[in-house]
Enzyme design. Structure first.
Site, mmCIF file in Angstrom:
data_model
loop_
_atom_site.group_PDB
_atom_site.id
_atom_site.type_symbol
_atom_site.label_atom_id
_atom_site.label_comp_id
_atom_site.label_asym_id
_atom_site.label_seq_id
_atom_site.Cartn_x
_atom_site.Cartn_y
_atom_site.Cartn_z
ATOM 1 N N TYR A 173 0.828 -1.216 0.000
ATOM 2 C CA TYR A 173 0.000 0.000 0.000
ATOM 3 C C TYR A 173 0.861 1.264 0.000
ATOM 4 O O TYR A 173 0.605 2.199 -0.770
ATOM 5 C CB TYR A 173 -0.918 -0.040 1.231
ATOM 6 C CG TYR A 173 -1.828 1.149 1.396
ATOM 7 C CD1 TYR A 173 -2.963 1.311 0.592
ATOM 8 C CD2 TYR A 173 -1.578 2.119 2.374
ATOM 9 C CE1 TYR A 173 -3.807 2.406 0.763
ATOM 10 C CE2 TYR A 173 -2.423 3.205 2.551
ATOM 11 C CZ TYR A 173 -3.535 3.339 1.749
ATOM 12 O OH TYR A 173 -4.381 4.410 1.914
ATOM 13 N N LYS A 177 1.102 4.492 -2.640
ATOM 14 C CA LYS A 177 0.798 5.870 -2.248
ATOM 15 C C LYS A 177 1.988 6.793 -2.510
ATOM 16 O O LYS A 177 1.821 7.985 -2.769
ATOM 17 C CB LYS A 177 0.328 5.909 -0.794
ATOM 18 C CG LYS A 177 -1.016 5.201 -0.603
ATOM 19 C CD LYS A 177 -2.102 5.868 -1.438
ATOM 20 C CE LYS A 177 -3.389 5.123 -1.532
ATOM 21 N NZ LYS A 177 -4.439 5.823 -2.266
HETATM 22 P P1 NAD Z 1 -12.891 2.959 1.705
HETATM 23 O O1 NAD Z 1 -12.432 1.551 1.704
HETATM 24 O O2 NAD Z 1 -13.908 3.386 2.711
HETATM 25 O O3 NAD Z 1 -13.381 3.387 0.273
HETATM 26 C C1 NAD Z 1 -12.687 3.026 -0.897
HETATM 27 C C2 NAD Z 1 -13.622 3.108 -2.056
HETATM 28 O O4 NAD Z 1 -12.956 2.646 -3.219
HETATM 29 C C3 NAD Z 1 -14.853 2.223 -1.869
HETATM 30 O O5 NAD Z 1 -15.986 2.952 -2.309
HETATM 31 C C4 NAD Z 1 -14.563 1.046 -2.790
HETATM 32 O O6 NAD Z 1 -15.725 0.444 -3.287
HETATM 33 C C5 NAD Z 1 -13.797 1.728 -3.907
HETATM 34 N N1 NAD Z 1 -13.034 0.792 -4.724
HETATM 35 C C6 NAD Z 1 -12.236 -0.221 -4.301
HETATM 36 N N2 NAD Z 1 -11.748 -0.879 -5.366
HETATM 37 C C7 NAD Z 1 -12.261 -0.275 -6.475
HETATM 38 C C8 NAD Z 1 -12.133 -0.486 -7.865
HETATM 39 N N3 NAD Z 1 -11.386 -1.483 -8.355
HETATM 40 N N4 NAD Z 1 -12.806 0.318 -8.710
HETATM 41 C C9 NAD Z 1 -13.568 1.326 -8.250
HETATM 42 N N5 NAD Z 1 -13.733 1.578 -6.937
HETATM 43 C C10 NAD Z 1 -13.077 0.792 -6.062
HETATM 44 O O7 NAD Z 1 -11.573 3.834 1.854
HETATM 45 P P2 NAD Z 1 -11.344 5.355 2.288
HETATM 46 O O8 NAD Z 1 -10.773 5.329 3.643
HETATM 47 O O9 NAD Z 1 -12.521 6.198 2.003
HETATM 48 O O10 NAD Z 1 -10.145 5.714 1.289
HETATM 49 C C11 NAD Z 1 -10.304 6.472 0.113
HETATM 50 C C12 NAD Z 1 -8.934 6.839 -0.406
HETATM 51 O O11 NAD Z 1 -8.221 7.553 0.600
HETATM 52 C C13 NAD Z 1 -8.079 5.625 -0.746
HETATM 53 O O12 NAD Z 1 -7.296 5.910 -1.895
HETATM 54 C C14 NAD Z 1 -7.180 5.480 0.467
HETATM 55 O O13 NAD Z 1 -5.990 4.843 0.151
HETATM 56 C C15 NAD Z 1 -6.981 6.932 0.852
HETATM 57 N N6 NAD Z 1 -6.594 7.138 2.241
HETATM 58 C C16 NAD Z 1 -7.408 6.786 3.276
HETATM 59 C C17 NAD Z 1 -6.982 7.015 4.587
HETATM 60 C C18 NAD Z 1 -7.825 6.698 5.773
HETATM 61 O O14 NAD Z 1 -7.344 6.872 6.897
HETATM 62 N N7 NAD Z 1 -9.050 6.247 5.626
HETATM 63 C C19 NAD Z 1 -5.733 7.576 4.816
HETATM 64 C C20 NAD Z 1 -4.927 7.904 3.742
HETATM 65 C C21 NAD Z 1 -5.375 7.680 2.459
#
Ligand code: NAD
Length: 249
Positions: A157, A161
């Site tokens: 991951y 990123k």
């Molecule tokens: P989440 O798991 O709640 O949501 C991720 C979304 O991506 C979901 O709607 C899922 O259905 C969709 N998804 C997964 N695979 C897919 C695909 N192949 N095609 C289309 N959609 C797809 O995650 P989140 O926490 O809302 O994270 C969103 C973004 O933010 C991600 O890129 C994650 O890496 C990043 N992020 C999150 C955090 C955190 O603390 N939550 C921190 C840093 C970065």
């Protein structure tokens, strides 16, 4: 300030929940016509769409796996027909498959690279058709604090990123002369389904290290994306906004 994005067509990938959902709602609040991409849950995507419409906004849902080229192509064709050419792309869809490096399966590596990097590549390449013609566009990539700090158990991951940052800078260099701005947002620890799976112990350990002594909210990230999508950031490209409560400086 409202209506900074009046009638701009915005695509948010992975917008059925979490950070993507908040971004879709926030962009619509600024007047953007929002394409909600999702990969599996019809009900969740419909709910986001309904929230936006109830607030007087415009939104449509588009089911597609961002890492599958044919699905990305058909999604863009459908968006262009229903809403118009995409002017704002938010590469938000992302997954984790955490494991200690010694135990990480090749499949866990491949899956994460495929969705997080290939997905962003396919959507970015496809969106350029319209943006190049319009000589304007905003691309916003969602990275993570762990792309900068690294994280034990997230070899795959964190590589994606960090990779997102290389992609952001390369695209910014290549596309600036066409009026296309490419920036990234690096969230810290945000309360979503992705982080809900972590134990209380892990969460408490994070809290210790966060100077602001709070986990982030999805709206914190959405606000930064609105800024990057809006004309307020028109002189900015190739940059990363860090929203992590001071966790990584
Ligand atoms: P989440 O798991 O709640 O949501 C991720 C979304 O991506 C979901 O709607 C899922 O259905 C969709 N998804 C997964 N695979 C897919 C695909 N192949 N095609 C289309 N959609 C797809 O995650 P989140 O926490 O809302 O994270 C969103 C973004 O933010 C991600 O890129 C994650 O890496 C990043 N992020 C999150 C955090 C955190 O603390 N939550 C921190 C840093 C970065």
């Amino acid at each position: 300030m409202e209506n900074m994005l009046k009638d701009k067509v915005a695509l948010v990938t992975g917008a059925s929940r979490g950070i993507g959902k908040a971004i879709a709602i926030a962009l619509a609040h600024q007047g953007a016509k929002v394409a909600i991409n999702y990969s599996s849950s019809d009900d969740a995507a419909i709910e986001v769409c309904e929230i936006i419409r109830k607030n007087g906004g415009t939104a449509e849902i588009f089911k597609a796996k961002v890492n599958v080229e044919e699905e990305v192509d058909s999604m863009f064709a459908a968006i262009e027909e229903k809403l118009g050419s995409v002017e704002i792309l938010v590469n938000n869809a992302g997954i984790t498959k955490d494991n200690l490096l010694m135990r990480m399966k090749t499949e866990e590596w491949d899956n994460v690279i495929d969705v997080n990097l290939k997905g962003a590549f396919l959507c970015t390449r496809r969106v350029l058709k319209g943006m190049m013609k319009a000589r304007y566009g905003k691309i916003i990539n969602i990275s993570s604090v762990v792309g900068f700090s690294g994280n034990a158990g997230q070899f795959n991951y964190s590589a994606t990123k960090a990779g997102i940052i290389g992609m952001t800078k390369s695209a910014a260099l290549e596309l600036g002369s066409r009026g296309i701005r490419v920036n990234a947002v690096a969230p810290g620890f945000i309360e979503t389904d992705m982080t809900a799976v972590l134990t209380d112990e892990v969460k408490a350990a994070y809290m210790e290290k966060i100077p602001l002594k709070a986990l982030g909210k999805v709206e914190d990230i959405a606000n930064a994306v609105v800024y990057l999508a809006s004309p307020l950031s028109d002189y900015m490209t190739g940059q990363t906004l860090h929203l992590n409560g001071g966790l990584y400086l």
